[in-house]
Design a protein around this motif. Structure first.
Motif, PDB file in Angstrom:
ATOM      1  N   ARG A 172       0.841  -1.207   0.000  1.00 40.87           N
ATOM      2  CA  ARG A 172       0.000   0.000   0.000  1.00 40.87           C
ATOM      3  C   ARG A 172       0.876   1.257   0.000  1.00 40.87           C
ATOM      4  O   ARG A 172       0.618   2.211  -0.742  1.00 40.87           O
ATOM      5  CB  ARG A 172      -0.920  -0.003   1.221  1.00 40.87           C
ATOM      6  N   GLN A 173       1.917   1.259   0.817  1.00 41.48           N
ATOM      7  CA  GLN A 173       2.817   2.411   0.872  1.00 41.48           C
ATOM      8  C   GLN A 173       3.541   2.606  -0.451  1.00 41.48           C
ATOM      9  O   GLN A 173       3.723   3.741  -0.922  1.00 41.48           O
ATOM     10  CB  GLN A 173       3.828   2.210   2.012  1.00 41.48           C
ATOM     11  N   THR A 174       3.936   1.520  -1.073  1.00 43.42           N
ATOM     12  CA  THR A 174       4.656   1.587  -2.341  1.00 43.42           C
ATOM     13  C   THR A 174       3.784   2.153  -3.450  1.00 43.42           C
ATOM     14  O   THR A 174       4.232   2.982  -4.258  1.00 43.42           O
ATOM     15  CB  THR A 174       5.165   0.190  -2.723  1.00 43.42           C
ATOM     16  N   LEU A 175       2.539   1.738  -3.510  1.00 43.00           N
ATOM     17  CA  LEU A 175       1.625   2.247  -4.537  1.00 43.00           C
ATOM     18  C   LEU A 175       1.398   3.755  -4.376  1.00 43.00           C
ATOM     19  O   LEU A 175       1.331   4.488  -5.368  1.00 43.00           O
ATOM     20  CB  LEU A 175       0.295   1.493  -4.467  1.00 43.00           C
ATOM     21  N   ILE A 176       1.298   4.213  -3.135  1.00 44.18           N
ATOM     22  CA  ILE A 176       1.157   5.648  -2.889  1.00 44.18           C
ATOM     23  C   ILE A 176       2.431   6.387  -3.301  1.00 44.18           C
ATOM     24  O   ILE A 176       2.382   7.463  -3.931  1.00 44.18           O
ATOM     25  CB  ILE A 176       0.851   5.919  -1.401  1.00 44.18           C
TER      26      ILE A 176
END
Length: 251
Positions: free
Chosen positions: A227-231
């Motif tokens: 999730r952090q990577t996609l953001i």
């Protein structure tokens, strides 16, 4: 069945921040390519290493065709991961690396779908060597020929490259398909991942083994990091001014 179930840990992830519309129009790259970069970058951040990747490519354009392997860990994706993790790089550096990785990935996907991959050919050679009888009039292999074939199949590089710690498959968009599953195929630090890239969200089904059998697999941490990577990828694209250097892709 019960023992297998107890050894498995799975997560259904709904990422609602963006989907294919934003990826194509704003990021200017192919949605599948972004998903593969995100998965590899997530794996690297969780485990500190790159992962050999299996991705399904459809070969149904051919009679009796089914699938071929896209080996998604390219040099370009590896470089993108390293660039994203380098604190000295700028958003433009990171976006340029992302575009290069996406372009190469789309090339690999087209090549595999056209029947030009390597894994099904290697599988066929292995089965032919192990199971097929000689044809009438065909001479038996010499010991030297047998050793050469066995050395090829026992090569540690081949074994490492086919130990797919990320086993992945993108599915066609479907708002009615709420949950997916794709089992991991390696015993250590491995994940099986289906994903569906819809217009405005991405759905992932992630499976790994529990701590007592998975030897380093951490599905919960993988979800949080993904999730952090996609953001972060979204921020990189927006900060770099994206569309000035990328071409929109339909893949």
């Amino acid at each position: 069945v019960e023992r297998t179930s107890r050894a498995s840990c799975s997560r259904q992830i709904r990422f609602e921040t963006y989907g294919s519309v934003w990826i194509k129009k704003t990021a200017g790259i192919g949605p599948d390519a972004l998903a593969q970069v995100a998965l590899q970058l997530t794996y690297y951040r969780v485990h500190g290493a790159l992962a050999p990747v299996y991705e399904t490519a459809s070969t149904r354009q051919f009679l009796h065709g089914r699938t071929e392997t896209v080996r998604s860990l390219t040099s370009q994706i590896a470089q993108c991961v390293y660039t994203m993790c380098d604190a000295t790089t700028t958003p433009r550096d990171r976006y340029t690396a992302l575009v290069r990785a996406a372009t190469k990935h789309q090339e690999m996907l087209r090549t595999a779908s056209a029947g030009q991959g390597v894994d099904r050919h290697i599988f066929g050679l292995r089965m032919a060597y192990n199971r097929l009888d000689l044809l009438p009039g065909e001479s038996a292999m010499t010991d030297h020929e047998k050793r050469a074939i066995e050395e090829f199949f026992e090569d540690p590089i081949l074994a490492r490259s086919t130990t797919f710690q990320l086993s992945t498959s993108g599915l066609f968009p479907s708002r009615y398909l709420t949950h997916t599953g794709f089992g991991c195929v390696a015993p250590e630090r491995a994940y099986g991942i289906n994903y569906i890239i819809e217009s405005n969200r991405i759905k992932f089904g992630v499976e790994g083994k529990t701590a007592d059998v998975g030897n380093g697999t951490d599905v919960e941490l993988f979800e949080t990091t993904l999730r952090q990577t996609l953001i972060e990828l979204k921020l990189v694209c927006e900060q770099a001014g994206t569309r000035s250097t990328a071409k929109q892709s339909r893949l």
